[in-house]
Design a protein around this motif. Structure first.
Motif, PDB file in Angstrom:
ATOM      1  N   ASP A   1       0.814  -1.207   0.000  1.00  0.00           N
ATOM      2  CA  ASP A   1       0.000   0.000   0.000  1.00  0.00           C
ATOM      3  C   ASP A   1       0.853   1.264   0.000  1.00  0.00           C
ATOM      4  OD1 ASP A   1      -2.399  -1.269  -0.097  1.00  0.00           O
ATOM      5  OD2 ASP A   1      -2.657  -1.346   2.083  1.00  0.00           O
TER       6      ASP A   1
ATOM      7  N   HIS B   1       1.624   2.303  -3.566  1.00  0.00           N
ATOM      8  CA  HIS B   1       0.504   2.981  -4.211  1.00  0.00           C
ATOM      9  C   HIS B   1       0.344   4.393  -3.671  1.00  0.00           C
ATOM     10  CE1 HIS B   1      -0.942  -0.508  -6.415  1.00  0.00           C
ATOM     11  NE2 HIS B   1      -0.695  -1.233  -5.332  1.00  0.00           N
ATOM     12  N   SER B   2       0.495   4.560  -2.378  1.00  0.00           N
ATOM     13  CA  SER B   2       0.404   5.898  -1.790  1.00  0.00           C
ATOM     14  C   SER B   2       1.511   6.805  -2.335  1.00  0.00           C
ATOM     15  CB  SER B   2       0.510   5.813  -0.268  1.00  0.00           C
ATOM     16  OG  SER B   2      -0.549   5.069   0.258  1.00  0.00           O
TER      17      SER B   2
ATOM     18  N   PHE C   1       3.119   6.536  -5.225  1.00  0.00           N
ATOM     19  CA  PHE C   1       2.854   6.876  -6.623  1.00  0.00           C
ATOM     20  C   PHE C   1       1.696   7.866  -6.752  1.00  0.00           C
ATOM     21  CE2 PHE C   1       5.003   2.781  -8.047  1.00  0.00           C
ATOM     22  CZ  PHE C   1       6.162   3.448  -8.426  1.00  0.00           C
ATOM     23  N   ASN C   2       0.685   7.733  -5.924  1.00  0.00           N
ATOM     24  CA  ASN C   2      -0.439   8.676  -5.970  1.00  0.00           C
ATOM     25  C   ASN C   2      -0.021  10.086  -5.579  1.00  0.00           C
ATOM     26  OD1 ASN C   2      -2.317   6.821  -6.835  1.00  0.00           O
ATOM     27  ND2 ASN C   2      -2.965   6.263  -4.769  1.00  0.00           N
TER      28      ASN C   2
END
Length: 113
Positions: free
Chosen positions: A2, A5-6, A8-9
């Motif tokens: 996770d 993803h955080s 990259f976001n």
């Protein structure tokens, strides 16, 4: 996982925006004159003809569809090794013509692949 993803976001949007501001000013001056030249000078689209030559050279049966009958493409495809080439005059933007060239191709070759 996770955290990836955080990351990259959060990180990718500013990086991508920065790259757009960095790359576009370099890219546009090269692309703009080319697009002007392409829109002014009429150029024959030879992509389909090269594809016909490629398939003809590999021994494919060809059904060539164009608004005008192009005997040169047909002759060259036969010369390159296509066993049979038919040239059908049709406008692919008209439904009736699409039905016509499919029917002609199936009638001539017996099937379409």
């Amino acid at each position: 996982m996770d955290w990836i993803h955080s990351f990259f976001n959060i990180a990718l949007p500013p990086i991508i925006i920065f790259l757009h501001f960095l790359i576009l000013p370099i890219y546009i001056p090269f692309k703009f004159p080319q697009s002007i030249k392409t829109s002014i000078t009429p150029q024959e689209n030879v992509a389909r003809k090269r594809l016909a030559y490629e398939y003809g050279g590999r021994g494919a049966f060809l059904a060539l569809i164009d608004i005008k009958d192009n005997f040169e493409v047909r002759r060259r495809a036969l010369k390159l090794g296509s066993p049979d080439v038919i040239s059908i005059v049709a406008d692919v933007t008209r439904v009736e013509d699409c039905k016509k060239f499919i029917d002609e191709a199936v009638h001539h070759f017996g099937q379409c692949n």
